[in-house]
Scaffold this motif. Structure first.
Motif, PDB file in Angstrom:
ATOM      1  N   ASN A   1      47.418  27.033  94.855  1.00  0.00           N
ATOM      2  CA  ASN A   1      46.675  28.428  94.875  1.00  0.00           C
ATOM      3  C   ASN A   1      46.035  28.635  96.350  1.00  0.00           C
ATOM      4  O   ASN A   1      45.028  27.721  96.343  1.00  0.00           O
ATOM      5  N   PRO A   2      46.505  29.403  97.119  1.00  0.00           N
ATOM      6  CA  PRO A   2      46.072  29.307  98.418  1.00  0.00           C
ATOM      7  C   PRO A   2      44.625  29.711  98.354  1.00  0.00           C
ATOM      8  O   PRO A   2      43.766  29.472  99.211  1.00  0.00           O
TER       9      PRO A   2
ATOM     10  N   PRO B   1      48.047  33.179  94.885  1.00  0.00           N
ATOM     11  CA  PRO B   1      46.475  33.000  95.159  1.00  0.00           C
ATOM     12  C   PRO B   1      45.715  33.891  94.024  1.00  0.00           C
ATOM     13  O   PRO B   1      44.922  34.860  94.164  1.00  0.00           O
ATOM     14  N   VAL B   2      46.055  33.433  92.901  1.00  0.00           N
ATOM     15  CA  VAL B   2      45.496  34.334  91.678  1.00  0.00           C
ATOM     16  C   VAL B   2      43.932  34.066  91.725  1.00  0.00           C
ATOM     17  O   VAL B   2      43.365  33.061  92.136  1.00  0.00           O
ATOM     18  N   PRO B   3      43.238  34.718  91.256  1.00  0.00           N
ATOM     19  CA  PRO B   3      41.663  34.797  91.115  1.00  0.00           C
ATOM     20  C   PRO B   3      41.358  33.396  90.129  1.00  0.00           C
ATOM     21  O   PRO B   3      41.987  33.050  89.432  1.00  0.00           O
ATOM     22  N   ARG B   4      40.131  32.954  90.383  1.00  0.00           N
ATOM     23  CA  ARG B   4      39.785  32.009  89.507  1.00  0.00           C
ATOM     24  C   ARG B   4      39.873  32.273  87.930  1.00  0.00           C
ATOM     25  O   ARG B   4      39.140  33.296  87.544  1.00  0.00           O
ATOM     26  N   TYR B   5      40.290  31.440  86.949  1.00  0.00           N
ATOM     27  CA  TYR B   5      40.248  31.471  85.651  1.00  0.00           C
ATOM     28  C   TYR B   5      39.106  31.762  85.245  1.00  0.00           C
ATOM     29  O   TYR B   5      38.588  32.520  84.307  1.00  0.00           O
ATOM     30  N   ASP B   6      38.097  31.089  85.836  1.00  0.00           N
ATOM     31  CA  ASP B   6      36.547  31.029  85.296  1.00  0.00           C
ATOM     32  C   ASP B   6      35.405  31.994  86.154  1.00  0.00           C
ATOM     33  O   ASP B   6      34.367  31.907  86.135  1.00  0.00           O
ATOM     34  N   ALA B   7      36.108  32.926  86.972  1.00  0.00           N
ATOM     35  CA  ALA B   7      35.531  33.583  87.828  1.00  0.00           C
ATOM     36  C   ALA B   7      34.420  34.288  87.094  1.00  0.00           C
ATOM     37  O   ALA B   7      33.091  34.419  87.626  1.00  0.00           O
TER      38      ALA B   7
ATOM     39  N   ALA C   1      39.954  23.629  89.022  1.00  0.00           N
ATOM     40  CA  ALA C   1      40.909  22.925  88.225  1.00  0.00           C
ATOM     41  C   ALA C   1      41.470  23.642  87.035  1.00  0.00           C
ATOM     42  O   ALA C   1      42.622  23.893  86.838  1.00  0.00           O
ATOM     43  N   TYR C   2      40.461  24.745  86.325  1.00  0.00           N
ATOM     44  CA  TYR C   2      41.119  25.644  85.253  1.00  0.00           C
ATOM     45  C   TYR C   2      42.340  26.515  85.737  1.00  0.00           C
ATOM     46  O   TYR C   2      43.123  26.570  85.102  1.00  0.00           O
ATOM     47  N   THR C   3      41.986  26.972  87.095  1.00  0.00           N
ATOM     48  CA  THR C   3      42.965  27.868  87.594  1.00  0.00           C
ATOM     49  C   THR C   3      44.264  27.234  88.011  1.00  0.00           C
ATOM     50  O   THR C   3      45.421  27.898  87.348  1.00  0.00           O
ATOM     51  N   VAL C   4      44.301  26.188  88.563  1.00  0.00           N
ATOM     52  CA  VAL C   4      45.617  25.652  88.677  1.00  0.00           C
ATOM     53  C   VAL C   4      46.192  24.944  87.795  1.00  0.00           C
ATOM     54  O   VAL C   4      47.482  24.863  87.649  1.00  0.00           O
ATOM     55  N   ILE C   5      45.669  24.354  86.755  1.00  0.00           N
ATOM     56  CA  ILE C   5      46.256  24.091  85.453  1.00  0.00           C
ATOM     57  C   ILE C   5      46.838  25.123  84.846  1.00  0.00           C
ATOM     58  O   ILE C   5      48.025  25.025  84.418  1.00  0.00           O
TER      59      ILE C   5
END
Lengths: 762, 338
Positions: free
Chosen positions: A654-655, A15-21, A476-480
């Protein structure tokens, strides 16, 4: 781990934080209208005040006198544009009603003029001063309005190929011990994404750049090129961030080519930021629907007969329909099924995709009817679903690739405390409030589409992923980034992802919840190509197959890595290859994709596969939703203090982002059941509550507790990523769950959405 | 939005002068060329929508120094017109002695709006009628006198069932005004000839044949304060609405009672969300006064409050709803611990 970042279970990513957070919460994320432009002119739309008729003339004198006005474009002087077909007929457009082409008005709020000025304020003021004389004809607003026409969907909508059915419904229904016939209605709804429907167009010579929030940059690029009559290679669409889409940005709207054409003529960048109310009429919407459900069952609750008839409103010009019988006909084991979908044409703009387009209205009907049947049978509604659960869909006899519906019901029931429910309606209360518990199944087809990707790996592990996917808020950024990091064995923080740009390798529309499955499958494949190259450089051919199995590349001797499945020394591999960078491009397509898939992908045409269209199987994600409603005895106010949903969607990338998607879906589902409806003035076919003060969506106080349970599920039959789309899963079942809970609280069955306090009789 | 001049004034005399200068003698206040700007939460909206087209904006926020005091006393309460809704709602003395005021403010709008909006501006808030707010409809008697009323036979779920005329059925949208009218508040009005006081009940005008005239304020006049005599600890504001927060009332009731040994000695009832103006239900009060309170009485009071109500296609439910809201508010006021 926190509620926002649930502990991963089997077959779940971190469950990583959002790439664009950070970019988003600090305002550094650039949306379309944030893009800096060099000396732009500003456009403001004038839209029609009638829904049907003709423009007699404009009086533009007053408007032209506003200081800063450059031009006012009407049908009399608009750039000539070519037609684009509806997306479902092989085109790109969400509507074939092309404004500024003639004096004709086909719907309320149609674009009838564009004011161009030096400032937004001047353009808006001048637009307010445009005077229009119309000859109005009485329009047909909706169902039951005089002048509408009704016909079966089959035969007029190319994507609606069949009214699914099996067995002999009439005979089975006639003989059934327990019968139910009920009619259900759903309202018009609008997406209202936070980001307005902005478009900026900048020409550099013959090349056009469009900044516009889009769920499909390749579709928009090709569609605008078609309308302008130019090569698609000359058009670029850019939107690194999209402020919500929900379907409203999935197909091309007329505004883009109009603004592009005017920008070309004026030889100047043009920026259009329409108002919130204009967003109700210049894009698409969820049309109102009507349903009749007939269920026949034996005393034990076994379904014997099911008939679902649906009717949907569309425009005069286009036969849009969602046709959710493809799902409702297949959800439960039932040997005799019949269905029919019809389209009612009115003087309206063409409707379009809105989050779970078919499932929201059609499952509201079926899942309400299932609850009604459970009441008739004096049976727990969960048990009724269990009795009719199936691993094989009844229409074509195809097996579900995986189906965790009852596991979801059981998990959610436990978390919700369903056992504490006293089954009798009107039997639970707390002070001024009647309490009702309700539940419903939810599902959404698992869909995939061809996608390309380019991945570049540097010697130091830095990785760049390029794919024309879309960040519509889903993660989408995050999971990619996670996919690439995991596949290449590089740290997540070394991965940079570039999306939202049609100059990047094509990705499908961010619609139909296919994005994660499609883009991650493509990125995985291209990462594997890189691994193959690296392994080939340092290993004998006989061992390179290990590259497919070994997870990651990192600091370890190559031969040892190959022998022991331990990772490879990335620097040695680069040395052996004699390069500083390895870059690979690849095109992935799902099994069963049509032959023209890759050609279509590059020309912005979607080739979704999955759901019930797979050859030998059927793929859906499932869930179960439970709600508590409270109804005030005195005011009849309806509140929903608790929403609990359990969902199974194959691999959860990503949960954290998955939970966020599903939580948003549950909240939207509640909103759809209790708040959201676009009111139509039937006299003139115009929308009335076209603003966010009157078109109600929930505030925080409306959603005190939302619980999302992610079930572990593995499905190896759908796509390499093992992913079922989640984005549109959660807002499907909630409508019925709420009405079922209202029945439990009050004994009153409400079959028309949204439910408002005046509909409650306590 | 159309161009306008902007002037910031630092004393009431300058404010009145600036507002009077641009005013034509027979202007309706809402059409006046000069408009005062306080919180701006309604005015700016309506200017963006092209509904209001002032050519001069007079920013009166600097007057807050003298006009924003919250002064609870033993004999009554005085509230400056430029006090922020949030400050008054959060005031401990107001919450204790005038719960109907605190709650009417707390249940209005959103936290962000309450932080901006002033009391004076709040009572002057204009209707949310969709047809009034959409200038593409020509027929709105409030905007274009004599043009007709699109709401009368249109989508009118939110519209008024009390105080309407055949010219206009637009609902007065606010909450706080119901508390003021129930408590017999006085309003202080500053104009060219100094400050005058009048009952708050005389501020708003029912639409009648002139729905464009919404208040008795004249161009150039400003509300400077509200005052209430006595304390009303046994008071309630009950608001029924579609969502839990940030939403206008479908029906609300401001109730203040003086109850001794189960007998209602004094009663004040005002209704919101159902009427064209802040609505005092005096007939209902008469049914209640001097009586022993019970649920049957509450029902008769509620019936009296809506005896003259008239529903239309989508808003008829407000009559039954309004009655239940009144009855429940009375029950709550009678049983509240003070």
């Amino acid at each position: 781990m926190t509620a926002a970042a649930p502990e991963p279970k089997t077959n779940m990513g971190q469950p990583v934080p959002r790439y664009d957070a950070a970019a988003k919460v600090t305002g550094r994320a650039t949306y379309a209208s944030d893009m800096p432009l060099d000396n732009p002119a500003h456009a403001f739309l004038v839209t029609s005040a009638i829904a049907r008729g003709r423009i007699d003339n404009f009086d533009l004198d007053d408007a032209k006198r506003v200081r800063g006005v450059i031009d006012i474009v009407t049908h009399e002087n608009a750039p000539k544009l070519k037609e684009s077909k509806l997306f479902s007929n092989g085109g790109y457009a969400g509507t074939t009603i092309q404004p500024l082409k003639s004096a004709d008005i086909a719907h309320d709020g149609q674009i009838i003029a564009v004011v161009i000025a030096e400032s937004y304020e001047a353009a808006r003021e001048a637009a307010n001063r445009v005077k229009v004389r119309y000859t109005a004809t009485t329009p047909s607003a909706t169902f039951d309005s005089p002048g509408t026409t009704t016909a079966a969907a089959k035969g007029q909508n190319a994507q609606f190929k069949e009214d699914p059915g099996v067995g002999d419904f009439a005979k089975a229904f006639g003989a059934a011990e327990v019968k139910l016939t009920a009619a259900y209605d759903t309202p018009t709804q609008h997406h209202n994404p936070m980001e307005l429907f902005s478009t900026s167009c900048v020409w550099m010579g013959d090349n056009l750049v469009i900044y516009e929030g889009s769920q499909f940059v390749y579709g928009l690029k090709n569609g605008v090129a078609e309308q302008l009559g130019i090569d698609a290679d000359k058009v670029r669409v850019v939107n690194p961030y999209v402020g919500g889409g929900f379907g409203s940005r999935g197909s091309m709207t007329p505004r883009t080519a109009i603004i592009a054409g005017i920008a070309k003529r004026l030889n100047r960048p043009i920026k259009l930021v329409p108002t919130r109310d204009q967003g109700f009429t210049i894009t698409t919407y969820r049309a109102e629907t009507r349903h009749e459900i007939k269920l026949g069952a034996n005393r034990d609750g076994k379904l014997l007969a099911l008939r679902h008839e649906g009717a949907e409103v569309s425009s005069r010009a286009d036969a849009y329909c969602v046709g959710g019988t493809k799902t409702t006909a297949r959800l439960y084991a039932c040997p005799n099924v019949a269905s029919l979908v019809s389209i009612v044409r009115a003087d309206r703009n063409t409707p379009g995709f809105m989050r779970s387009p078919p499932e929201v209205p059609y499952l509201f009907a079926l899942e309400s009817a299932m609850d009604e049947l459970a009441v008739k049978l004096n049976m727990d509604p969960i048990e009724l679903r269990r009795i009719n659960d199936t691993t094989v869909e009844p229409i074509g006899g195809k097996p579900y690739t995986s189906r965790s519906l009852m596991a979801c019901f059981d998990e959610a029931a436990k978390a919700f405390g369903w056992a504490q429910r006293s089954p009798q309606p009107k039997s639970m209360s707390d002070g001024d409030w009647l309490i009702g518990y309700g539940c419903a199944a939810t599902c959404y087809p698992t869909q995939m589409a061809p996608s390309a990707a380019r991945v570049r790996l540097q010697r130091d592990g830095r990785t760049r992923v390029e794919i024309a996917g879309h960040e519509i808020g889903t993660g989408a950024y995050t999971v990619i980034a996670q996919t690439a990091a995991e596949r290449l064995g590089v740290p997540l923080e070394k991965v940079a992802v570039f999306m939202g740009d049609s100059d990047l390798p094509p990705a499908p529309v961010a619609g139909g919840s296919n994005s994660t499955a499609s883009t991650c499958s493509a990125v995985m494949m291209v990462c594997d190509q890189i691994r193959q190259r690296l392994f080939k450089a340092v290993m004998p051919d006989s061992l390179t197959d290990k590259a497919k199995e070994t997870v990651g590349i990192s600091q370890a001797p190559a031969t040892q890595a190959a022998k022991s499945d331990r990772p490879l020394d990335i620097e040695k591999a680069f040395d052996a290859l004699g390069v500083g960078v390895v870059e690979e491009y690849g095109e992935w397509k799902p099994e069963g994709a049509p032959l023209d898939s890759f050609r279509a992908m590059h020309s912005g045409q979607v080739r979704l596969v999955g759901g019930h269209t797979m050859k030998d199987q059927i793929a859906y994600a499932f869930g179960a939703e439970f709600v508590e409603v409270r109804i005030n005895r005195f005011t009849h106010e309806i509140r929903c203090p608790r929403l609990v949903g359990a969902f199974a969607g194959g691999r959860i990338m990503n949960p954290r982002t998955a939970r966020s998607q599903l939580m948003g879906g549950l909240i939207w589902g509640m909103s759809s059941a209790l708040l959201e409806a676009t009111e139509i003035d039937e006299r003139n076919a115009r929308y009335v509550n076209d603003n966010l003060a009157d078109y109600l969506v929930p505030v925080n106080a409306d959603v005190p507790a939302v619980e999302v349970i992610l079930l572990s599920e593995q499905d190896d039959h759908i796509n390499p990523a093992g992913v079922k789309g989640l984005g549109e899963l959660a807002n499907v079942g909630t409508n019925a769950a709420i009405c079922n809970a209202i029945h439990h609280a009050t004994g009153q069955r409400i079959r028309k959405l949204p439910v408002r306090l005046e509909n409650i009789e306590v | 939005m159309r161009p306008f001049s902007y002037q910031r004034v630092t004393d009431p005399t300058a404010a009145v002068q600036a507002l009077s200068a641009a005013a034509a003698a027979n202007d309706a206040l809402t059409k006046a060329a000069a408009q005062p700007l306080a919180g701006g939460t309604t005015l700016i909206d309506l200017m963006k929508l092209d509904v209001m087209r002032p050519t001069a904006i007079v920013d009166i926020n600097p007057l807050a120094q003298g006009w924003s005091a919250i002064e609870p006393g033993n004999d009554g309460l005085r509230l400056g017109a430029l006090a922020k809704m949030s400050d008054v709602a959060a005031h401990e003395q107001i919450q204790r002695h005038y719960p109907v005021i605190a709650d009417s403010l707390k249940l209005a709008a959103s936290a962000q709006l309450r932080n901006m909006a002033t009391l004076g501006g709040n009572v002057m808030q204009r209707t949310r009628c969709s047809y009034f707010r959409d200038v593409s409809y020509e027929n709105c008697n409030k905007r274009n006198p004599g043009s007709g009323c699109a709401a009368m036979d249109g989508v009118n779920r939110m519209h008024a069932v009390l105080g309407a005329s055949d010219q206009c059925i637009a609902t007065y949208p606010g909450d706080f005004a119901q508390a003021l009218i129930a408590l017999d508040a006085m309003v202080a009005i500053t104009g060219r000839s100094g400050t005058r006081n009048m009952p708050f009940a005389e501020l708003h005008k029912a639409p009648g044949n002139t729905p464009e005239i919404e208040t008795t304020l004249r161009p150039g006049e400003l509300i400077s304060a509200f005052s209430i005599s006595g304390r009303w600890p046994r008071s309630v504001y009950l608001k029924a609405r579609d969502r839990q927060s940030y939403e206008f009332a479908l029906s609300s009731a401001a109730v203040a009672l003086d109850v001794q040994n189960g007998t209602v000695r004094d009663a004040r009832i005002a209704l919101g969300g159902v009427a064209t103006v802040p609505w005092r239900a005096r007939e209902a009060e008469a049914v209640l006064k001097g009586q022993k309170f019970d649920d049957g009485l509450a029902q008769r009071v509620a019936d009296a409050a809506f005896a003259d109500a008239r529903g239309r296609r989508h808003n008829s439910f407000k009559i039954a709803l309004g009655k239940r809201v009144v009855a429940r508010a009375l029950q709550q006021a009678v049983t509240m611990e003070i």
